[in-house]
Design a protein around this motif. Structure first.
Motif, PDB file in Angstrom:
ATOM      1  N   THR A 250       0.883  -1.147  -0.053  1.00  0.00           N
ATOM      2  CA  THR A 250      -0.152   0.017   0.033  1.00  0.00           C
ATOM      3  C   THR A 250       0.861   1.245   0.001  1.00  0.00           C
ATOM      4  O   THR A 250       0.648   2.036  -0.669  1.00  0.00           O
ATOM      5  N   ASN A 251       1.838   1.233   0.822  1.00  0.00           N
ATOM      6  CA  ASN A 251       2.786   2.501   0.786  1.00  0.00           C
ATOM      7  C   ASN A 251       3.480   2.557  -0.574  1.00  0.00           C
ATOM      8  O   ASN A 251       3.619   3.694  -0.880  1.00  0.00           O
ATOM      9  N   PHE A 252       3.827   1.391  -0.998  1.00  0.00           N
ATOM     10  CA  PHE A 252       4.536   1.576  -2.501  1.00  0.00           C
ATOM     11  C   PHE A 252       3.671   2.130  -3.301  1.00  0.00           C
ATOM     12  O   PHE A 252       4.111   2.928  -4.066  1.00  0.00           O
ATOM     13  N   LEU A 253       2.464   1.794  -3.341  1.00  0.00           N
ATOM     14  CA  LEU A 253       1.584   2.109  -4.393  1.00  0.00           C
ATOM     15  C   LEU A 253       1.194   3.528  -4.432  1.00  0.00           C
ATOM     16  O   LEU A 253       0.799   4.388  -5.181  1.00  0.00           O
ATOM     17  N   ILE A 254       1.121   4.069  -2.885  1.00  0.00           N
ATOM     18  CA  ILE A 254       0.592   5.547  -2.739  1.00  0.00           C
ATOM     19  C   ILE A 254       1.947   6.292  -3.400  1.00  0.00           C
ATOM     20  O   ILE A 254       1.484   7.377  -4.355  1.00  0.00           O
ATOM     21  N   LEU A 255       3.025   5.870  -3.168  1.00  0.00           N
ATOM     22  CA  LEU A 255       4.234   6.762  -3.807  1.00  0.00           C
ATOM     23  C   LEU A 255       4.060   6.571  -5.273  1.00  0.00           C
ATOM     24  O   LEU A 255       4.496   7.716  -6.011  1.00  0.00           O
ATOM     25  N   ALA A 256       3.977   5.333  -5.851  1.00  0.00           N
ATOM     26  CA  ALA A 256       3.846   5.332  -7.441  1.00  0.00           C
ATOM     27  C   ALA A 256       2.570   6.075  -7.804  1.00  0.00           C
ATOM     28  O   ALA A 256       3.026   6.645  -8.945  1.00  0.00           O
ATOM     29  N   LEU A 257       1.509   5.965  -7.292  1.00  0.00           N
ATOM     30  CA  LEU A 257       0.530   7.029  -7.794  1.00  0.00           C
ATOM     31  C   LEU A 257       0.738   8.401  -7.664  1.00  0.00           C
ATOM     32  O   LEU A 257       0.342   9.221  -8.573  1.00  0.00           O
ATOM     33  N   PHE A 258       1.684   8.830  -6.683  1.00  0.00           N
ATOM     34  CA  PHE A 258       1.963  10.378  -6.789  1.00  0.00           C
ATOM     35  C   PHE A 258       2.849  10.826  -7.920  1.00  0.00           C
ATOM     36  O   PHE A 258       2.630  11.461  -8.868  1.00  0.00           O
ATOM     37  N   VAL A 259       3.695   9.538  -8.331  1.00  0.00           N
ATOM     38  CA  VAL A 259       4.543   9.863  -9.573  1.00  0.00           C
ATOM     39  C   VAL A 259       3.932   9.685 -10.646  1.00  0.00           C
ATOM     40  O   VAL A 259       3.909  10.427 -11.709  1.00  0.00           O
ATOM     41  N   ALA A 260       2.772   8.910 -10.650  1.00  0.00           N
ATOM     42  CA  ALA A 260       1.948   8.562 -11.905  1.00  0.00           C
ATOM     43  C   ALA A 260       0.902  10.083 -12.081  1.00  0.00           C
ATOM     44  O   ALA A 260       0.874  10.429 -13.146  1.00  0.00           O
ATOM     45  N   GLY A 261       0.668  10.693 -11.115  1.00  0.00           N
ATOM     46  CA  GLY A 261      -0.033  11.635 -11.152  1.00  0.00           C
ATOM     47  C   GLY A 261       0.510  12.903 -11.903  1.00  0.00           C
ATOM     48  O   GLY A 261       0.095  13.763 -12.442  1.00  0.00           O
ATOM     49  N   VAL A 262       1.906  12.786 -11.567  1.00  0.00           N
ATOM     50  CA  VAL A 262       2.803  13.988 -12.050  1.00  0.00           C
ATOM     51  C   VAL A 262       2.885  13.604 -13.631  1.00  0.00           C
ATOM     52  O   VAL A 262       2.738  14.647 -14.558  1.00  0.00           O
ATOM     53  N   PHE A 263       3.227  12.492 -14.287  1.00  0.00           N
ATOM     54  CA  PHE A 263       3.661  12.052 -15.427  1.00  0.00           C
ATOM     55  C   PHE A 263       2.578  11.668 -16.369  1.00  0.00           C
ATOM     56  O   PHE A 263       2.590  11.467 -17.683  1.00  0.00           O
ATOM     57  N   SER A 319      -1.974  15.081 -17.327  1.00  0.00           N
ATOM     58  CA  SER A 319      -0.842  14.942 -16.226  1.00  0.00           C
ATOM     59  C   SER A 319      -0.969  16.212 -15.513  1.00  0.00           C
ATOM     60  O   SER A 319      -1.132  17.264 -15.972  1.00  0.00           O
ATOM     61  N   LEU A 320      -0.349  16.183 -14.366  1.00  0.00           N
ATOM     62  CA  LEU A 320       0.140  17.335 -13.616  1.00  0.00           C
ATOM     63  C   LEU A 320       1.047  18.116 -14.579  1.00  0.00           C
ATOM     64  O   LEU A 320       1.002  19.366 -14.591  1.00  0.00           O
ATOM     65  N   MET A 321       2.131  17.644 -14.872  1.00  0.00           N
ATOM     66  CA  MET A 321       3.202  18.042 -15.768  1.00  0.00           C
ATOM     67  C   MET A 321       2.692  18.936 -16.937  1.00  0.00           C
ATOM     68  O   MET A 321       3.012  19.737 -17.354  1.00  0.00           O
ATOM     69  N   HIS A 322       1.641  18.307 -17.731  1.00  0.00           N
ATOM     70  CA  HIS A 322       1.070  18.799 -18.818  1.00  0.00           C
ATOM     71  C   HIS A 322       0.379  20.204 -18.395  1.00  0.00           C
ATOM     72  O   HIS A 322       0.375  21.201 -19.153  1.00  0.00           O
ATOM     73  N   PHE A 323      -0.444  20.181 -17.232  1.00  0.00           N
ATOM     74  CA  PHE A 323      -1.126  21.271 -16.650  1.00  0.00           C
ATOM     75  C   PHE A 323      -0.044  22.439 -16.514  1.00  0.00           C
ATOM     76  O   PHE A 323      -0.319  23.763 -16.700  1.00  0.00           O
ATOM     77  N   LEU A 324       0.932  21.983 -15.880  1.00  0.00           N
ATOM     78  CA  LEU A 324       2.322  23.089 -15.373  1.00  0.00           C
ATOM     79  C   LEU A 324       2.754  23.560 -16.636  1.00  0.00           C
ATOM     80  O   LEU A 324       3.357  24.733 -16.408  1.00  0.00           O
ATOM     81  N   LEU A 325       2.996  22.681 -17.536  1.00  0.00           N
ATOM     82  CA  LEU A 325       3.923  23.414 -18.650  1.00  0.00           C
ATOM     83  C   LEU A 325       3.077  23.903 -19.657  1.00  0.00           C
ATOM     84  O   LEU A 325       3.649  24.681 -20.611  1.00  0.00           O
ATOM     85  N   ARG A 326       1.505  23.899 -19.541  1.00  0.00           N
ATOM     86  CA  ARG A 326       0.850  24.433 -20.714  1.00  0.00           C
ATOM     87  C   ARG A 326       1.125  25.998 -20.796  1.00  0.00           C
ATOM     88  O   ARG A 326       1.072  26.521 -19.887  1.00  0.00           O
TER      89      ARG A 326
END
Length: 326
Positions: A250-263, A319-326
């Protein structure tokens, strides 16, 4: 998704208040029925908008107003009839999923509510459905059965609907633009379509019919539920087989989902935060009766369903990156 409150697992937490059989029937059926009918209305509203856009060659969401078609429906209420195919498809998949949980609970003598459908102003017109467990899950075998039954039956019921949706969809140069990827099961079923209809386009070249769009949403919900974390169905399966691994995964997936949310998709940030909430912690289950050897293949079934429904980046340019760089 089957959820259990911590209080439901605490001895002597049940109030001694008595109810008559009539009161019990009224309470047990009235709210689920009211929510189901409301969800039928909201999904028909969204389906009607999708059907109107599909008829003129537009993607399901062609403009911002398409996400909130309330005024459009009020102008001509008969448009709701066009939303029935979408509504029927998504509700059938969700109902099969929740009834899979419900009847698994019945087999193991676990008290559970009827499915509660959740109407919402979302792409599907619903936030899904849940059942509430009202008594202790007795052992790991029961937990495994309850966890896998929902995704399995939802997936099985979806298969003929995916086939129908692919037949009803049409070729389009841009496909269904806002959808970045389809689950692998769409490609598998499309191979069958191409066998009977040589030259049929690939899934990525299709403008999704509302039935296929509902299947896409249903498979995305299945994928989300199969994530091996928290009180998600995949979390139940993991806890039943490897209970000591559950917290670390669960802890690993939480970290992975934060990364996935960015990219990949900004929505993964919401799911990461959701899995951090106290109510998503998996309740304790007795570990004195491990899973039978005959049922050891069920986690592999869960993994296969996860692979067949996986969609790491469901929506294009979200992705969050897309919105930040737009």
């Amino acid at each position: 998704m089957a959820t259990t409150s911590p209080n439901a697992l605490t001895p002597y937490s049940v109030s001694p208040r008595l109810r008559s059989d009539a009161d019990a029937r009224s309470t047990d059926f009235a709210m689920p029925l009211a929510l189901f009918l409301t969800t039928m209305l909201t999904t028909c509203m969204m389906g009607a908008r999708f059907a109107a856009n599909f008829a003129v060659g537009l993607p399901p969401i062609a403009r911002f107003d398409d996400m909130l078609p309330f005024a459009w429906i009020i102008e001509q209420p008969e448009r709701l009839l066009d939303g029935i195919p979408f509504s029927f498809t998504i509700l059938t998949i969700l109902l099969a999923h929740e009834l899979g949980h419900y009847y698994a609970c019945r087999r193991h003598k676990v008290q559970a509510s009827l499915p509660y459908f959740l109407p919402a102003p979302t792409l599907s017109g619903t936030a899904g459905a849940v059942i509430r467990l009202r008594s202790r899950i007795p052992n790991q075998q029961a937990l495994l059965d309850i966890g896998i039954s929902g995704p399995f039956w939802g997936f099985v019921v979806a298969l003929p609907l995916i086939f129908l949706g692919l037949l009803l969809s049409v070729a389009s140069p841009h496909g269904t633009e806002f959808i970045a990827s389809a689950p692998p099961i769409f490609g598998v079923v499309n191979l069958i379509v191409q066998f009977f209809r040589p030259g049929a386009p690939a899934v990525s070249q299709l403008l999704f019919h509302p039935v296929l769009l509902a299947c896409w949403i249903g498979m995305f919900v299945t994928f989300l539920n199969l994530l091996p974390a928290g009180q998600l169905d995949g979390g139940h399966v993991l806890y039943a087989i490897y209970p000591r691994m559950h917290r670390n995964m669960t802890n690993f997936l939480i970290l992975a989902l934060f990364v996935a949310g960015v990219f990949l998709w900004v929505g993964w940030l919401f799911w990461a935060v959701l899995l951090m909430m106290p109510f998503m912690r998996h309740p304790k289950v007795r570990l004195d009766k491990p899973v039978d050897d005959a049922a050891r293949w069920l986690p592999w079934l869960a993994l296969g369903l996860l692979v067949m429904t996986i969609m790491p980046s469901p929506f294009a340019n979200c992705s969050l990156m897309h919105f930040l760089l737009r």
